[in-house]
Design a protein around this motif. Structure first.
Motif, PDB file in Angstrom:
ATOM      1  N   UNK A  54       0.840  -1.203   0.000  1.00 36.91           N
ATOM      2  CA  UNK A  54       0.000   0.000   0.000  1.00 36.91           C
ATOM      3  C   UNK A  54       0.870   1.247   0.000  1.00 36.91           C
ATOM      4  N   UNK A  55       0.354   2.297  -0.610  1.00 35.53           N
ATOM      5  CA  UNK A  55       0.976   3.610  -0.522  1.00 35.53           C
ATOM      6  C   UNK A  55       0.532   4.266   0.772  1.00 35.53           C
ATOM      7  N   UNK A  56       1.478   4.812   1.517  1.00 30.81           N
ATOM      8  CA  UNK A  56       1.150   5.467   2.785  1.00 30.81           C
ATOM      9  C   UNK A  56       1.967   6.737   2.949  1.00 30.81           C
ATOM     10  N   UNK A  57       1.557   7.552   3.907  1.00 27.00           N
ATOM     11  CA  UNK A  57       2.272   8.749   4.307  1.00 27.00           C
ATOM     12  C   UNK A  57       2.720   8.541   5.735  1.00 27.00           C
ATOM     13  N   UNK A  58       3.979   8.872   6.006  1.00 26.18           N
ATOM     14  CA  UNK A  58       4.518   8.760   7.356  1.00 26.18           C
ATOM     15  C   UNK A  58       4.392  10.102   8.065  1.00 26.18           C
ATOM     16  N   UNK A  59       4.067  10.039   9.345  1.00 25.22           N
ATOM     17  CA  UNK A  59       4.039  11.241  10.171  1.00 25.22           C
ATOM     18  C   UNK A  59       4.977  10.997  11.343  1.00 25.22           C
ATOM     19  N   UNK A  60       5.952  11.885  11.510  1.00 21.92           N
ATOM     20  CA  UNK A  60       6.930  11.783  12.580  1.00 21.92           C
ATOM     21  C   UNK A  60       6.706  12.945  13.551  1.00 21.92           C
ATOM     22  N   UNK A  61       6.302  12.596  14.757  1.00 24.34           N
ATOM     23  CA  UNK A  61       5.994  13.580  15.798  1.00 24.34           C
ATOM     24  C   UNK A  61       7.195  13.751  16.721  1.00 24.34           C
ATOM     25  N   UNK A  62       7.396  14.967  17.247  1.00 26.73           N
ATOM     26  CA  UNK A  62       8.407  15.230  18.271  1.00 26.73           C
ATOM     27  C   UNK A  62       7.669  15.556  19.550  1.00 26.73           C
ATOM     28  N   UNK A  63       8.002  14.826  20.633  1.00 22.48           N
ATOM     29  CA  UNK A  63       7.310  15.013  21.904  1.00 22.48           C
ATOM     30  C   UNK A  63       8.248  14.671  23.049  1.00 22.48           C
ATOM     31  N   UNK A  64       7.718  14.702  24.243  1.00 17.22           N
ATOM     32  CA  UNK A  64       8.479  14.320  25.425  1.00 17.22           C
ATOM     33  C   UNK A  64       7.940  12.995  25.961  1.00 17.22           C
ATOM     34  N   UNK A  65       8.763  12.325  26.753  1.00 18.46           N
ATOM     35  CA  UNK A  65       8.313  11.096  27.381  1.00 18.46           C
ATOM     36  C   UNK A  65       7.082  11.325  28.247  1.00 18.46           C
ATOM     37  N   UNK A  66       7.014  12.481  28.874  1.00 18.51           N
ATOM     38  CA  UNK A  66       5.868  12.799  29.738  1.00 18.51           C
ATOM     39  C   UNK A  66       4.564  12.921  28.947  1.00 18.51           C
ATOM     40  N   UNK A  67       4.649  13.243  27.667  1.00 14.18           N
ATOM     41  CA  UNK A  67       3.435  13.439  26.860  1.00 14.18           C
ATOM     42  C   UNK A  67       3.132  12.259  25.944  1.00 14.18           C
ATOM     43  N   UNK A  68       3.988  11.212  26.009  1.00 17.40           N
ATOM     44  CA  UNK A  68       3.787  10.073  25.110  1.00 17.40           C
ATOM     45  C   UNK A  68       2.405   9.441  25.268  1.00 17.40           C
ATOM     46  N   UNK A  69       1.981   9.159  26.485  1.00 19.37           N
ATOM     47  CA  UNK A  69       0.688   8.495  26.680  1.00 19.37           C
ATOM     48  C   UNK A  69      -0.451   9.310  26.074  1.00 19.37           C
ATOM     49  N   UNK A  70      -0.399  10.623  26.235  1.00 21.83           N
ATOM     50  CA  UNK A  70      -1.438  11.482  25.659  1.00 21.83           C
ATOM     51  C   UNK A  70      -1.385  11.449  24.136  1.00 21.83           C
ATOM     52  N   UNK A  71      -0.175  11.442  23.558  1.00 20.57           N
ATOM     53  CA  UNK A  71      -0.046  11.358  22.104  1.00 20.57           C
ATOM     54  C   UNK A  71      -0.566  10.021  21.604  1.00 20.57           C
ATOM     55  N   UNK A  72      -0.197   8.931  22.258  1.00 20.38           N
ATOM     56  CA  UNK A  72      -0.691   7.622  21.836  1.00 20.38           C
ATOM     57  C   UNK A  72      -2.215   7.560  21.920  1.00 20.38           C
ATOM     58  N   UNK A  73      -2.787   8.075  22.993  1.00 19.48           N
ATOM     59  CA  UNK A  73      -4.254   8.089  23.123  1.00 19.48           C
ATOM     60  C   UNK A  73      -4.901   8.885  22.000  1.00 19.48           C
ATOM     61  N   UNK A  74      -4.317  10.058  21.703  1.00 18.98           N
ATOM     62  CA  UNK A  74      -4.828  10.879  20.605  1.00 18.98           C
ATOM     63  C   UNK A  74      -4.784  10.102  19.293  1.00 18.98           C
TER      64      UNK A  74
END
Length: 108
Positions: A54-74
Protein backbone atom coordinates in the motif's frame (compact mmCIF):
# COMPACT_ATOMS: atom_id res chain seq x y z
CA UNK A 1 15.53 16.21 31.46
CA UNK A 2 17.53 13.05 30.90
CA UNK A 3 18.24 10.97 27.81
CA UNK A 4 15.03 9.31 26.64
CA UNK A 5 12.84 12.12 27.92
CA UNK A 6 12.36 13.27 24.33
CA UNK A 7 10.86 11.03 21.68
CA UNK A 8 10.12 10.82 18.00
CA UNK A 9 6.91 8.92 17.37
CA UNK A 10 6.06 7.44 13.98
CA UNK A 11 2.71 6.58 12.46
CA UNK A 12 1.47 6.02 8.91
CA UNK A 13 -1.81 6.58 7.14
CA UNK A 14 -3.19 6.06 3.65
CA UNK A 15 -3.77 9.65 2.50
CA UNK A 16 -1.89 12.95 2.65
CA UNK A 17 -4.99 14.72 4.02
CA UNK A 18 -5.26 12.21 6.87
CA UNK A 19 -1.57 12.63 7.66
CA UNK A 20 -1.97 16.40 7.87
CA UNK A 21 -5.08 16.08 10.05
CA UNK A 22 -3.22 13.79 12.48
CA UNK A 23 -0.25 16.17 12.55
CA UNK A 24 -2.32 19.32 13.05
CA UNK A 25 -4.45 17.73 15.76
CA UNK A 26 -1.44 16.54 17.75
CA UNK A 27 0.22 19.96 17.60
CA UNK A 28 -3.08 21.72 18.39
CA UNK A 29 -3.58 19.49 21.44
CA UNK A 30 0.06 20.04 22.54
CA UNK A 31 0.82 16.32 22.59
CA UNK A 32 3.53 16.98 19.98
CA UNK A 33 5.63 20.08 19.40
CA UNK A 34 5.73 19.46 15.67
CA UNK A 35 5.17 16.77 13.08
CA UNK A 36 6.75 16.07 9.73
CA UNK A 37 4.92 14.33 6.90
CA UNK A 38 6.77 12.25 4.33
CA UNK A 39 5.36 10.33 1.44
CA UNK A 40 4.16 8.62 -0.35
CA UNK A 41 6.10 5.58 0.81
CA UNK A 42 5.43 1.97 -0.16
CA UNK A 43 4.55 -0.31 2.74
CA UNK A 44 4.66 -4.10 2.44
CA UNK A 45 3.11 -6.02 5.32
CA UNK A 46 1.15 -9.12 6.28
CA UNK A 47 -2.48 -8.46 7.19
CA UNK A 48 -5.07 -11.15 7.90
CA UNK A 49 -2.89 -13.85 6.34
CA UNK A 50 -2.08 -12.05 3.08
CA UNK A 51 0.92 -10.01 2.01
CA UNK A 52 -0.30 -6.51 1.15
CA UNK A 53 1.32 -3.52 -0.54
CA UNK A 54 0.00 0.00 0.00
CA UNK A 55 0.98 3.61 -0.52
CA UNK A 56 1.15 5.47 2.78
CA UNK A 57 2.27 8.75 4.31
CA UNK A 58 4.52 8.76 7.36
CA UNK A 59 4.04 11.24 10.17
CA UNK A 60 6.93 11.78 12.58
CA UNK A 61 5.99 13.58 15.80
CA UNK A 62 8.41 15.23 18.27
CA UNK A 63 7.31 15.01 21.90
CA UNK A 64 8.48 14.32 25.43
CA UNK A 65 8.31 11.10 27.38
CA UNK A 66 5.87 12.80 29.74
CA UNK A 67 3.43 13.44 26.86
CA UNK A 68 3.79 10.07 25.11
CA UNK A 69 0.69 8.50 26.68
CA UNK A 70 -1.44 11.48 25.66
CA UNK A 71 -0.05 11.36 22.10
CA UNK A 72 -0.69 7.62 21.84
CA UNK A 73 -4.25 8.09 23.12
CA UNK A 74 -4.83 10.88 20.61
CA UNK A 75 -3.51 8.74 17.73
CA UNK A 76 -5.61 5.72 18.71
CA UNK A 77 -8.73 7.89 18.83
CA UNK A 78 -8.07 9.98 15.70
CA UNK A 79 -6.61 7.26 13.46
CA UNK A 80 -8.90 5.24 11.18
CA UNK A 81 -6.71 2.11 11.02
CA UNK A 82 -7.73 -0.91 13.11
CA UNK A 83 -4.13 -1.27 14.29
CA UNK A 84 -2.24 1.95 13.61
CA UNK A 85 1.54 1.94 13.67
CA UNK A 86 2.65 3.89 16.74
CA UNK A 87 6.38 3.51 17.40
CA UNK A 88 8.35 5.71 19.80
CA UNK A 89 12.11 6.13 19.53
CA UNK A 90 14.13 7.91 22.23
CA UNK A 91 16.15 10.95 21.26
CA UNK A 92 19.64 10.25 22.55
CA UNK A 93 21.10 13.68 21.85
CA UNK A 94 19.92 16.94 20.37
CA UNK A 95 20.31 20.68 20.36
CA UNK A 96 19.53 21.98 23.86
CA UNK A 97 17.56 24.90 22.40
CA UNK A 98 15.45 22.60 20.22
CA UNK A 99 14.76 20.11 22.99
CA UNK A 100 13.77 22.95 25.34
CA UNK A 101 11.37 24.16 22.63
CA UNK A 102 9.83 20.65 22.42
CA UNK A 103 9.31 20.72 26.19
CA UNK A 104 7.73 24.19 26.08
CA UNK A 105 5.39 23.35 23.20
CA UNK A 106 4.12 20.14 24.81
CA UNK A 107 3.69 21.52 28.34
CA UNK A 108 0.20 20.88 29.70
Amino acid sequence: MATGDWLTVLTTTDAAEKAEALARGAVRDRVAACAQISGPVTSVYRWKGAVETAGEWQVLFKTTGARYDALESYLREAHDYDTPEIIATPVVRGSADYLRWVEEETAE
